[in-house]
Design a protein around this motif. Structure first.
Motif, PDB file in Angstrom:
ATOM      1  N   PHE A 113      -7.054   2.853  13.648  1.00 53.52           N
ATOM      2  CA  PHE A 113      -8.471   2.826  13.996  1.00 53.52           C
ATOM      3  C   PHE A 113      -8.630   2.424  15.458  1.00 53.52           C
ATOM      4  O   PHE A 113      -7.696   1.951  16.086  1.00 53.52           O
ATOM      5  N   GLY A 114      -9.818   2.623  15.983  1.00 52.47           N
ATOM      6  CA  GLY A 114     -10.126   2.215  17.345  1.00 52.47           C
ATOM      7  C   GLY A 114     -10.027   3.363  18.331  1.00 52.47           C
ATOM      8  O   GLY A 114      -9.675   4.483  17.982  1.00 52.47           O
ATOM      9  N   LEU A 115     -10.367   3.042  19.569  1.00 52.52           N
ATOM     10  CA  LEU A 115     -10.321   4.040  20.634  1.00 52.52           C
ATOM     11  C   LEU A 115      -8.893   4.251  21.103  1.00 52.52           C
ATOM     12  O   LEU A 115      -8.074   3.342  21.036  1.00 52.52           O
ATOM     13  N   GLY A 116      -8.615   5.424  21.595  1.00 55.41           N
ATOM     14  CA  GLY A 116      -7.293   5.701  22.138  1.00 55.41           C
ATOM     15  C   GLY A 116      -6.877   7.132  21.905  1.00 55.41           C
ATOM     16  O   GLY A 116      -7.655   7.968  21.444  1.00 55.41           O
ATOM     17  N   THR A 117      -5.639   7.410  22.207  1.00 51.62           N
ATOM     18  CA  THR A 117      -5.070   8.741  22.072  1.00 51.62           C
ATOM     19  C   THR A 117      -4.388   8.874  20.727  1.00 51.62           C
ATOM     20  O   THR A 117      -3.618   8.004  20.320  1.00 51.62           O
ATOM     21  N   PHE A 118      -4.675   9.987  20.032  1.00 50.85           N
ATOM     22  CA  PHE A 118      -4.001  10.222  18.761  1.00 50.85           C
ATOM     23  C   PHE A 118      -2.525  10.519  19.003  1.00 50.85           C
ATOM     24  O   PHE A 118      -2.153  11.138  20.005  1.00 50.85           O
ATOM     25  N   ASP A 122       1.166  13.122  14.532  1.00 47.94           N
ATOM     26  CA  ASP A 122       0.552  12.569  13.322  1.00 47.94           C
ATOM     27  C   ASP A 122      -0.854  12.087  13.685  1.00 47.94           C
ATOM     28  O   ASP A 122      -1.042  10.948  14.084  1.00 47.94           O
ATOM     29  N   LYS A 123      -1.841  12.946  13.545  1.00 47.16           N
ATOM     30  CA  LYS A 123      -3.196  12.695  14.046  1.00 47.16           C
ATOM     31  C   LYS A 123      -3.946  11.581  13.320  1.00 47.16           C
ATOM     32  O   LYS A 123      -5.023  11.188  13.737  1.00 47.16           O
ATOM     33  N   GLN A 124      -3.404  11.039  12.223  1.00 45.87           N
ATOM     34  CA  GLN A 124      -4.096   9.929  11.555  1.00 45.87           C
ATOM     35  C   GLN A 124      -3.817   8.591  12.249  1.00 45.87           C
ATOM     36  O   GLN A 124      -4.390   7.573  11.893  1.00 45.87           O
ATOM     37  N   TRP A 125      -2.918   8.613  13.244  1.00 43.64           N
ATOM     38  CA  TRP A 125      -2.546   7.388  13.957  1.00 43.64           C
ATOM     39  C   TRP A 125      -2.986   7.452  15.409  1.00 43.64           C
ATOM     40  O   TRP A 125      -2.906   8.491  16.059  1.00 43.64           O
ATOM     41  N   VAL A 126      -3.431   6.301  15.938  1.00 45.85           N
ATOM     42  CA  VAL A 126      -3.807   6.153  17.345  1.00 45.85           C
ATOM     43  C   VAL A 126      -2.686   5.362  18.028  1.00 45.85           C
ATOM     44  O   VAL A 126      -2.170   4.392  17.473  1.00 45.85           O
ATOM     45  N   ILE A 127      -2.314   5.777  19.236  1.00 50.87           N
ATOM     46  CA  ILE A 127      -1.240   5.100  19.966  1.00 50.87           C
ATOM     47  C   ILE A 127      -1.723   3.724  20.420  1.00 50.87           C
ATOM     48  O   ILE A 127      -2.779   3.583  21.024  1.00 50.87           O
TER      49      ILE A 127
END
Length: 138
Positions: A113-118, A122-127
């Protein structure tokens, strides 16, 4: 337990004759590779945030950067310890780089969750922000 771990010697099996402290990581790796075990991390005490709130820790799937992988770690150490290629500017910093490379094995690099780059694969995770420069450079 501590005495047995630090001075005990294995008396049975493929690691017979080795110190318990030396055999333990080998057996752990063998069990993980054989699918008989998996890594599990647990906080040793109550976890508190910078705002003094108690944190709840959950067991979730996670992406990790495998800094402990042998070829990566040895390549980085070779670079960091080469005076011609790397300047640490002071001996204490260089010693800390070297020591950190010895203990840093895996680094959780994503969140859900939160702002950032996917994460590209695996697009369900944010770096995670502390890992983004490592992933972008790769």
């Amino acid at each position: 337990y501590l005495k047995g771990f630090t001075i005990g010697v294995m008396t049975y099996g493929p690691h017979s004759g080795k110190k318990v402290s030396d055999a333990k990581p080998l057996i752990k790796d063998e069990m993980i590779k054989a699918g008989q075990a998996h890594l599990y991390f647990e906080p040793e005490s109550k976890v508190v945030s910078r705002t003094n709130d108690e944190c709840v820790v959950a067991s979730t799937d996670q992406w990790y950067l495998a800094y402990g992988e042998e070829s990566w770690c040895s390549a980085v150490k070779k670079h960091v310890l080469d005076d011609e290629k790397f300047t640490a500017y002071d001996t204490a910093s260089l010693e800390k780089y070297d020591a950190t490379l010895d203990w840093l094995k895996e680094w959780a690099c994503t969140r859900q969750f939160g702002l950032g780059t996917f994460l590209p694969w695996d697009k369900q995770w944010v770096i995670e922000s502390l890992s983004d420069s490592t992933i972008y450079m790769a």
